[in-house]
Scaffold this motif. Structure first.
Motif, PDB file in Angstrom:
ATOM      1  N   ASN A 189      29.675  16.291 -16.484  1.00  0.00           N
ATOM      2  CA  ASN A 189      29.354  15.741 -17.873  1.00  0.00           C
ATOM      3  C   ASN A 189      27.918  16.737 -18.089  1.00  0.00           C
ATOM      4  O   ASN A 189      28.061  16.956 -19.469  1.00  0.00           O
ATOM      5  CB  ASN A 189      28.863  14.551 -17.660  1.00  0.00           C
ATOM      6  N   SER A 217      27.774   8.778 -25.051  1.00  0.00           N
ATOM      7  CA  SER A 217      27.711   9.719 -24.144  1.00  0.00           C
ATOM      8  C   SER A 217      27.595   9.037 -22.862  1.00  0.00           C
ATOM      9  O   SER A 217      28.391   9.113 -21.910  1.00  0.00           O
ATOM     10  CB  SER A 217      26.360  10.866 -24.277  1.00  0.00           C
ATOM     11  N   VAL A 246      30.930   8.256 -19.617  1.00  0.00           N
ATOM     12  CA  VAL A 246      30.686   8.667 -18.216  1.00  0.00           C
ATOM     13  C   VAL A 246      31.363   7.468 -17.373  1.00  0.00           C
ATOM     14  O   VAL A 246      32.074   7.514 -16.403  1.00  0.00           O
ATOM     15  CB  VAL A 246      29.358   9.012 -17.763  1.00  0.00           C
TER      16      VAL A 246
END
Length: 669
Positions: A293, A507, A511
């Motif tokens: 990521n 974001s 994850v």
């Protein structure tokens, strides 16, 4: 045969895995990051206004031409020149009047002396004098030396009196574009503005359609041909259409090439991400996942730098495609996943990969390592058939298995909805960055850079708060920031700050979600479940450009829509059971039982439940406890005779089974 049991022999995270991760797998995410968003800058729409050839021929350009030919309108909270209409005047006659004038009759009021007008019109020393209410002081020049642009601009200081001069019309001769930011974009080259301004949005929609189709097909290729061939097939398609984009001669051809690029986005990200997880031991998977990521966020930052220095869309297409041709050199260094090879019975190929891993990691393995593993596997399968998955009991699972039972169906629908909201908002916010106002290159850079700090506190939060509360808080905070932009829509700096908070939130959730989905779907349909949710999620990048297009008239409208989606997804995540420290469900029955007792009382609970074995594991443990079975221990192996040490319970168990090869040898002994 489980690779996790073999990795301690060859090294769970040794020199081999580290070199592969840093020099192959992490750079391998860059093609996805580049090609997912470079189209935003290829199709950037600079400021534009109607082109008037008569004024251009008389060298009347810039502010003077716009003041003469373009009406003004209120847009984005300010008075701006209209981008699609012009005054319907006889500009040839107007120029002839200016050229034939022997004297300049001043207007009733002086020419405005704002900085913009002054910069455009003070190419001579001629000025209006305000001493006598508008007298003209030529500064020592004759009327014939006064620039026509100044005369025409002064002509506009009093509104035209005849109604014909008030009339406006759509642009007749195309458009002039502001080239201060871009030397060329597809919008400039093919004039995709006004009546054709939907075309760039249509191209983004088709890019998303290509991504949806490509993701579905990529999963099939990856599972049938392997991780390595799938990556290079998609890399070839990505580079082929990416380079071809630079040579498109019309919008239709360009769109077809972009659809081909979209076919590989985000699917090409799959192999680097999966290999990074499959090549290491269980304790290192979290780290590899977060590194992947981080690499993707760095790809966005790098793309911001590329588009800042490359302002021509054809050069940009080449700059974001040609460098990835070097990745084909990885054909000789990128391995096939040994986990995939073992799962497909390709033991000889798996042995080569494992031996190479052990050599680089400075581990010693016997020459017949794989032979011994296969023999051990066969012995265990014959001794404990209830614990092994034999060929006769194989079952093919399909998408409908995710929806047959109520609890698994509920979890599947919730995960899929959250996946849709995450994909929609993440892509939407990334698409939206250049439209925020101000410096669009800086905005896009910040959109990628703000993701990096989130990884510093994300994983500790997941281990302390659990998966669901980390996911919920990330989405709700990000959504609230997006919704708050409606309160400050006229303040670009505050809007940008709230946008960055929203980007950090989405974001973080992006994850957490894949990990939580992996822990919720049972093993037998885990890949199928994640694939189903992600494919449905790809509908988001198809729809979100339409939302951004609707926000042309209201800048914060897309942020409101995305904020609502984030808050709704965050609230829905609390309906899922907590997976922290829980055993992974193995069978469909385990998946149905996991979280079946999760009700309204637990939705707002922050308590982390102690680990509880799944029903299939409990059943297996109880059977082994009743049978008191121990694995046979190899004592002597002379010639073709194998001797095993057994206790009474083992002997009774063997006598109750059909006689196999090993039991026949025991009876002979």
């Amino acid at each position: 045969m489980d690779l996790d049991a073999l990795l301690p022999d060859v090294g769970e995270f040794g020199t081999y895995q580290k070199a592969l991760l840093w020099f192959v797998l992490l750079p391998g995410v860059f093609p996805c990051g580049f090609h997912a968003y470079n189209q935003l800058f290829m199709a950037s729409k600079p400021d534009h206004w109607c082109r008037v050839p008569e004024l251009e021929a008389a060298q009347v350009t810039g502010e003077a031409a716009k003041r003469l030919s373009i009406p003004r309108e209120w847009r984005d909270g300010a008075l701006r020149y209209n981008q699609c209409r012009m005054y319907d005047r006889n500009y040839t006659a107007l120029l002839e009047r200016a050229q034939s004038a022997s004297t300049l009759e001043p207007p009733s009021s002086p020419v405005p002396t704002s900085p913009a007008t002054s910069d455009a019109l003070t190419s001579s020393t001629a000025q209006w004098s305000s001493d006598d209410g508008g007298g003209f002081d030529s500064g020592g020049t004759t009327p014939s030396e006064v620039p026509i642009g100044l005369f025409l601009a002064s002509y506009l200081t009093t509104p035209p009196q005849d109604t014909e001069e008030f009339a406006t019309t759509p642009c007749k001769h195309g458009w002039s574009f502001d080239d201060s930011e871009y030397s060329s974009t597809v919008v400039i080259e093919w004039e995709m503005v006004c009546d054709h301004d939907f075309q760039p949005t249509l191209a983004l929609v088709l890019l998303g359609v290509g991504g949806l189709i490509g993701s579905y097909i990529f999963g099939y290729i990856q599972d049938t041909l392997g991780r390595r061939p799938a990556f290079f097939i998609y890399l070839f398609i990505n580079c082929l259409f990416g380079i071809a984009t630079a040579f498109a001669q019309d919008f239709t051809t360009w769109t077809v090439f972009r659809f081909g690029v979209g076919f590989t986005v985000p699917a090409i990200l799959g192999t680097p991400y999966v290999l990074a997880i499959e090549m290491v031991g269980p304790t290192k998977r979290t780290m590899c996942s977060i590194f992947s990521n981080i690499a993707y966020s760095l790809a966005l930052v790098a793309l911001a730098a590329v588009v800042y220095y490359v302002r021509d869309w054809r050069h940009l297409s080449l700059a974001t495609s040609v460098p990835f041709l070097t990745f084909f050199l990885w054909w000789w260094v990128m391995p096939e996943s040994p986990r995939w090879l073992l799962a497909n019975g390709r033991y000889d190929e798996a042995e080569k990969v494992l031996l190479h891993m052990a050599k680089v990691n400075k581990r010693q393995l016997p020459a017949n390592y794989m032979f011994q593993l296969k023999r051990k596997y066969l012995v265990e399968r014959d001794t404990f058939p209830g614990d092994m998955k034999v060929d006769d009991d194989k079952r093919t699972y399909g998408v409908m298995d995710l929806f047959r039972t109520p609890n698994l169906r509920r979890k599947t629908l919730i995960i899929t909805f959250i996946w849709f909201t995450n994909t929609s908002v993440y892509v939407g916010l990334s698409y939206y960055a250049p439209s925020l106002g101000g410096d669009e290159f800086l905005n896009f850079f910040l959109a990628g850079a703000v993701e990096l700090p989130t990884y510093l506190f994300l994983w500790p939060a997941m281990d302390y708060l659990g998966r669901r509360w980390t996911l919920c808080s990330s989405m709700v905070v990000g959504g609230a920031a997006c919704l708050a932009t409606v309160l400050v829509q006229n303040n670009e700096d505050v809007t940008l700050a709230l946008y960055c908070i929203g980007k950090m939130g989405i974001s973080s959730s992006f994850v957490v979600l894949p990990l939580m989905a992996t822990e919720l779907y049972p093993t037998v349909v885990r890949g199928l479940g994640i694939s189903t949710s992600s494919v449905v999620g790809m509908i988001g990048p198809i729809l979100i450009p339409l939302v951004n297009y609707l926000g042309t008239e209201m800048l914060v409208l897309p942020l409101l829509v995305m904020g609502f989606l984030l808050v709704a997804g965050g609230a829905t995540s609390l309906l899922l059971p907590e997976t922290l420290k829980q055993h992974l469900p193995q069978t469909l029955e385990d998946g149905e039982a996991f979280g079946a007792d999760w009700g309204p009382k637990e939705w707002l609970s922050c308590k982390i439940m102690p680990a509880k074995p799944s029903p299939s594991v409990e059943l297996q443990q109880s059977q082994q406890q009743r049978q008191k079975v121990r694995a046979p221990r190899l004592l002597v192996q002379p010639a073709d005779v194998t001797i095993f040490e057994c206790d009474a319970s083992e002997e009774a168990l063997m006598m109750s089974k059909p006689m196999n090869h090993h039991s026949e040898k025991m009876s002979e002994i």
